[in-house]
Design a protein around this motif. Sequence first.
Motif, mmCIF file in Angstrom:
data_model
loop_
_atom_site.group_PDB
_atom_site.id
_atom_site.type_symbol
_atom_site.label_atom_id
_atom_site.label_comp_id
_atom_site.label_asym_id
_atom_site.label_seq_id
_atom_site.Cartn_x
_atom_site.Cartn_y
_atom_site.Cartn_z
ATOM 1 N N VAL A 46 35.296 17.919 57.124
ATOM 2 C CA VAL A 46 34.452 19.088 56.873
ATOM 3 C C VAL A 46 35.121 19.963 55.820
ATOM 4 O O VAL A 46 36.281 19.760 55.473
ATOM 5 C CB VAL A 46 34.201 19.911 58.156
ATOM 6 N N ASN A 47 34.387 20.949 55.370
ATOM 7 C CA ASN A 47 34.865 21.875 54.348
ATOM 8 C C ASN A 47 36.010 22.736 54.873
ATOM 9 O O ASN A 47 36.034 23.121 56.049
ATOM 10 C CB ASN A 47 33.675 22.757 53.937
ATOM 11 N N HIS A 48 36.938 23.058 53.993
ATOM 12 C CA HIS A 48 38.094 23.894 54.327
ATOM 13 C C HIS A 48 37.663 25.250 54.889
ATOM 14 O O HIS A 48 38.257 25.766 55.842
ATOM 15 C CB HIS A 48 38.945 24.090 53.060
ATOM 16 N N ILE A 49 36.605 25.823 54.338
ATOM 17 C CA ILE A 49 36.111 27.126 54.784
ATOM 18 C C ILE A 49 35.609 27.043 56.227
ATOM 19 O O ILE A 49 35.815 27.968 57.015
ATOM 20 C CB ILE A 49 35.009 27.649 53.835
ATOM 21 N N THR A 50 34.981 25.938 56.576
ATOM 22 C CA THR A 50 34.481 25.739 57.942
ATOM 23 C C THR A 50 35.623 25.778 58.945
ATOM 24 O O THR A 50 35.554 26.477 59.957
ATOM 25 C CB THR A 50 33.724 24.400 58.039
ATOM 26 N N VAL A 51 36.689 25.033 58.658
ATOM 27 C CA VAL A 51 37.857 25.017 59.543
ATOM 28 C C VAL A 51 38.479 26.407 59.597
ATOM 29 O O VAL A 51 38.811 26.916 60.680
ATOM 30 C CB VAL A 51 38.888 23.959 59.081
ATOM 31 N N SER A 52 38.624 27.033 58.456
ATOM 32 C CA SER A 52 39.248 28.368 58.391
ATOM 33 C C SER A 52 38.487 29.393 59.221
ATOM 34 O O SER A 52 39.098 30.246 59.873
ATOM 35 C CB SER A 52 39.339 28.850 56.950
ATOM 36 N N LYS A 53 37.155 29.310 59.208
ATOM 37 C CA LYS A 53 36.367 30.252 60.006
ATOM 38 C C LYS A 53 36.676 30.110 61.490
ATOM 39 O O LYS A 53 36.837 31.108 62.203
ATOM 40 C CB LYS A 53 34.864 30.039 59.762
ATOM 41 N N GLY A 54 36.768 28.873 61.968
ATOM 42 C CA GLY A 54 37.097 28.637 63.377
ATOM 43 C C GLY A 54 38.492 29.117 63.723
ATOM 44 O O GLY A 54 38.709 29.771 64.745
ATOM 45 N N ILE A 55 39.449 28.829 62.844
ATOM 46 C CA ILE A 55 40.839 29.239 63.046
ATOM 47 C C ILE A 55 40.954 30.762 63.048
ATOM 48 O O ILE A 55 41.627 31.345 63.901
ATOM 49 C CB ILE A 55 41.743 28.637 61.943
ATOM 50 N N ASN A 56 40.288 31.408 62.098
ATOM 51 C CA ASN A 56 40.364 32.865 61.996
ATOM 52 C C ASN A 56 39.812 33.570 63.234
ATOM 53 O O ASN A 56 40.318 34.612 63.640
ATOM 54 C CB ASN A 56 39.679 33.363 60.729
ATOM 55 N N LEU A 57 38.791 32.978 63.845
ATOM 56 C CA LEU A 57 38.277 33.549 65.095
ATOM 57 C C LEU A 57 39.349 33.513 66.182
ATOM 58 O O LEU A 57 39.518 34.468 66.940
ATOM 59 C CB LEU A 57 37.032 32.793 65.566
ATOM 60 N N LEU A 58 40.087 32.405 66.244
ATOM 61 C CA LEU A 58 41.152 32.282 67.243
ATOM 62 C C LEU A 58 42.281 33.271 66.972
ATOM 63 O O LEU A 58 42.875 33.810 67.906
ATOM 64 C CB LEU A 58 41.686 30.846 67.269
ATOM 65 N N VAL A 59 42.568 33.510 65.703
ATOM 66 C CA VAL A 59 43.598 34.491 65.336
ATOM 67 C C VAL A 59 43.128 35.889 65.745
ATOM 68 O O VAL A 59 43.884 36.657 66.349
ATOM 69 C CB VAL A 59 43.918 34.431 63.827
ATOM 70 N N GLU A 60 41.864 36.218 65.442
ATOM 71 C CA GLU A 60 41.311 37.529 65.793
ATOM 72 C C GLU A 60 41.328 37.767 67.303
ATOM 73 O O GLU A 60 41.501 38.904 67.755
ATOM 74 C CB GLU A 60 39.878 37.659 65.281
ATOM 75 N N GLU A 61 41.168 36.707 68.070
ATOM 76 C CA GLU A 61 41.142 36.812 69.531
ATOM 77 C C GLU A 61 42.548 36.716 70.135
ATOM 78 O O GLU A 61 42.695 36.688 71.347
ATOM 79 C CB GLU A 61 40.246 35.719 70.113
ATOM 80 N N ASN A 62 43.563 36.636 69.268
ATOM 81 C CA ASN A 62 44.966 36.505 69.700
ATOM 82 C C ASN A 62 45.214 35.267 70.557
ATOM 83 O O ASN A 62 46.030 35.295 71.477
ATOM 84 C CB ASN A 62 45.423 37.777 70.434
ATOM 85 N N ILE A 63 44.505 34.188 70.237
ATOM 86 C CA ILE A 63 44.719 32.913 70.905
ATOM 87 C C ILE A 63 45.775 32.122 70.134
ATOM 88 O O ILE A 63 46.578 31.410 70.728
ATOM 89 C CB ILE A 63 43.393 32.110 71.006
ATOM 90 N N ILE A 64 45.752 32.236 68.827
ATOM 91 C CA ILE A 64 46.785 31.624 67.994
ATOM 92 C C ILE A 64 47.328 32.686 67.037
ATOM 93 O O ILE A 64 46.689 33.717 66.819
ATOM 94 C CB ILE A 64 46.272 30.392 67.204
ATOM 95 N N TYR A 65 48.506 32.419 66.508
ATOM 96 C CA TYR A 65 49.092 33.324 65.520
ATOM 97 C C TYR A 65 49.625 32.491 64.366
ATOM 98 O O TYR A 65 49.940 31.307 64.531
ATOM 99 C CB TYR A 65 50.184 34.204 66.137
#
Length: 127
Positions: A46-65
Amino acid sequence: MGQLFHDNKPIFLQIKEKIEDQIVNNQLKEHDQIPSTTQMVQFYKVNHITVSKGINLLVEENIIYKKRGVGMFVAEGAREKLMQNRKELFADNFVLPMIQEAKKLGLTDTDIANIIKKVKECDLNES
Protein backbone atom coordinates in the motif's frame (compact mmCIF):
# COMPACT_ATOMS: atom_id res chain seq x y z
CA MET A 1 -3.80 -7.52 -1.16
CA GLY A 2 -7.44 -8.65 -1.43
CA GLN A 3 -7.19 -11.12 1.45
CA LEU A 4 -5.31 -8.76 3.76
CA PHE A 5 -7.93 -6.02 3.80
CA HIS A 6 -11.70 -5.72 3.52
CA ASP A 7 -13.77 -2.97 1.96
CA ASN A 8 -15.89 -1.90 4.93
CA LYS A 9 -13.15 0.18 6.60
CA PRO A 10 -10.29 2.41 5.38
CA ILE A 11 -6.99 0.55 4.97
CA PHE A 12 -5.10 2.88 7.32
CA LEU A 13 -7.54 1.94 10.12
CA GLN A 14 -7.11 -1.75 9.32
CA ILE A 15 -3.31 -1.38 9.55
CA LYS A 16 -3.74 0.40 12.88
CA GLU A 17 -5.97 -2.43 14.11
CA LYS A 18 -3.50 -5.10 12.97
CA ILE A 19 -0.79 -3.48 15.10
CA GLU A 20 -3.23 -3.14 17.99
CA ASP A 21 -4.09 -6.84 17.67
CA GLN A 22 -0.41 -7.74 17.89
CA ILE A 23 -0.12 -5.71 21.08
CA VAL A 24 -3.30 -7.15 22.61
CA ASN A 25 -2.20 -10.71 21.71
CA ASN A 26 1.25 -10.08 23.27
CA GLN A 27 3.03 -10.55 19.95
CA LEU A 28 4.38 -7.04 20.54
CA LYS A 29 5.21 -6.11 24.12
CA GLU A 30 6.08 -2.81 25.81
CA HIS A 31 9.16 -1.21 24.25
CA ASP A 32 9.29 -3.77 21.41
CA GLN A 33 10.11 -2.19 18.07
CA ILE A 34 7.32 -2.40 15.51
CA PRO A 35 8.03 -2.87 11.80
CA SER A 36 9.12 0.29 10.00
CA THR A 37 6.75 2.17 7.73
CA THR A 38 8.83 1.01 4.76
CA GLN A 39 8.55 -2.63 5.84
CA MET A 40 4.77 -2.30 6.18
CA VAL A 41 4.50 -0.59 2.79
CA GLN A 42 6.36 -3.51 1.20
CA PHE A 43 4.43 -6.16 3.14
CA TYR A 44 0.94 -4.75 2.63
CA LYS A 45 1.70 -3.29 -0.82
CA VAL A 46 0.00 0.00 0.00
CA ASN A 47 0.95 3.65 -0.22
CA HIS A 48 3.39 5.09 2.32
CA ILE A 49 0.83 7.75 3.32
CA THR A 50 -1.73 5.04 4.12
CA VAL A 51 0.64 3.30 6.53
CA SER A 52 1.72 6.62 8.04
CA LYS A 53 -1.88 7.59 8.77
CA GLY A 54 -2.43 4.38 10.74
CA ILE A 55 0.87 4.75 12.60
CA ASN A 56 0.22 8.40 13.43
CA LEU A 57 -3.12 7.51 15.01
CA LEU A 58 -1.32 5.06 17.30
CA VAL A 59 1.24 7.73 18.20
CA GLU A 60 -1.55 10.24 18.96
CA GLU A 61 -3.22 7.67 21.21
CA ASN A 62 0.10 7.00 23.01
CA ILE A 63 0.04 3.35 21.96
CA ILE A 64 3.39 3.63 20.21
CA TYR A 65 6.19 6.18 20.38
CA LYS A 66 8.86 7.22 17.91
CA LYS A 67 12.58 7.39 18.57
CA ARG A 68 13.99 9.69 15.92
CA GLY A 69 16.39 7.82 13.67
CA VAL A 70 15.77 4.50 15.46
CA GLY A 71 12.16 3.47 14.89
CA MET A 72 8.79 3.08 16.52
CA PHE A 73 8.15 1.19 19.75
CA VAL A 74 5.23 -0.04 21.84
CA ALA A 75 4.50 2.43 24.64
CA GLU A 76 4.38 1.48 28.28
CA GLY A 77 0.83 0.57 29.30
CA ALA A 78 -0.29 0.26 25.66
CA ARG A 79 -1.83 -3.20 26.08
CA GLU A 80 -3.84 -2.18 29.15
CA LYS A 81 -5.08 0.95 27.37
CA LEU A 82 -6.11 -1.07 24.30
CA MET A 83 -7.81 -3.72 26.44
CA GLN A 84 -9.83 -1.08 28.29
CA ASN A 85 -10.86 0.61 25.03
CA ARG A 86 -11.87 -2.71 23.51
CA LYS A 87 -13.92 -3.71 26.54
CA GLU A 88 -15.86 -0.45 26.27
CA LEU A 89 -16.35 -0.93 22.53
CA PHE A 90 -17.40 -4.53 23.10
CA ALA A 91 -20.22 -3.41 25.35
CA ASP A 92 -21.37 -0.71 22.93
CA ASN A 93 -20.93 -2.63 19.67
CA PHE A 94 -21.96 -6.15 20.66
CA VAL A 95 -23.64 -6.45 24.05
CA LEU A 96 -26.05 -3.53 23.75
CA PRO A 97 -27.36 -4.55 20.29
CA MET A 98 -27.66 -8.15 21.51
CA ILE A 99 -29.69 -7.07 24.55
CA GLN A 100 -31.89 -4.85 22.39
CA GLU A 101 -32.60 -7.72 20.00
CA ALA A 102 -33.18 -10.15 22.88
CA LYS A 103 -35.72 -7.73 24.32
CA LYS A 104 -37.57 -7.63 20.99
CA LEU A 105 -37.61 -11.43 20.97
CA GLY A 106 -38.79 -11.64 24.57
CA LEU A 107 -35.69 -13.54 25.73
CA THR A 108 -34.95 -13.64 29.45
CA ASP A 109 -31.50 -13.20 31.00
CA THR A 110 -31.42 -16.97 31.46
CA ASP A 111 -32.26 -17.51 27.78
CA ILE A 112 -29.45 -15.16 26.75
CA ALA A 113 -26.97 -16.86 29.09
CA ASN A 114 -27.92 -20.30 27.73
CA ILE A 115 -27.51 -19.13 24.14
CA ILE A 116 -24.08 -17.68 24.92
CA LYS A 117 -23.06 -20.88 26.73
CA LYS A 118 -24.22 -23.02 23.79
CA VAL A 119 -22.39 -20.89 21.21
CA LYS A 120 -19.25 -20.84 23.36
CA GLU A 121 -19.30 -24.65 23.69
CA CYS A 122 -19.67 -25.05 19.92
CA ASP A 123 -16.75 -22.68 19.36
CA LEU A 124 -14.56 -24.60 21.82
CA ASN A 125 -15.43 -27.91 20.12
CA GLU A 126 -14.44 -26.51 16.72
CA SER A 127 -11.06 -25.23 17.96
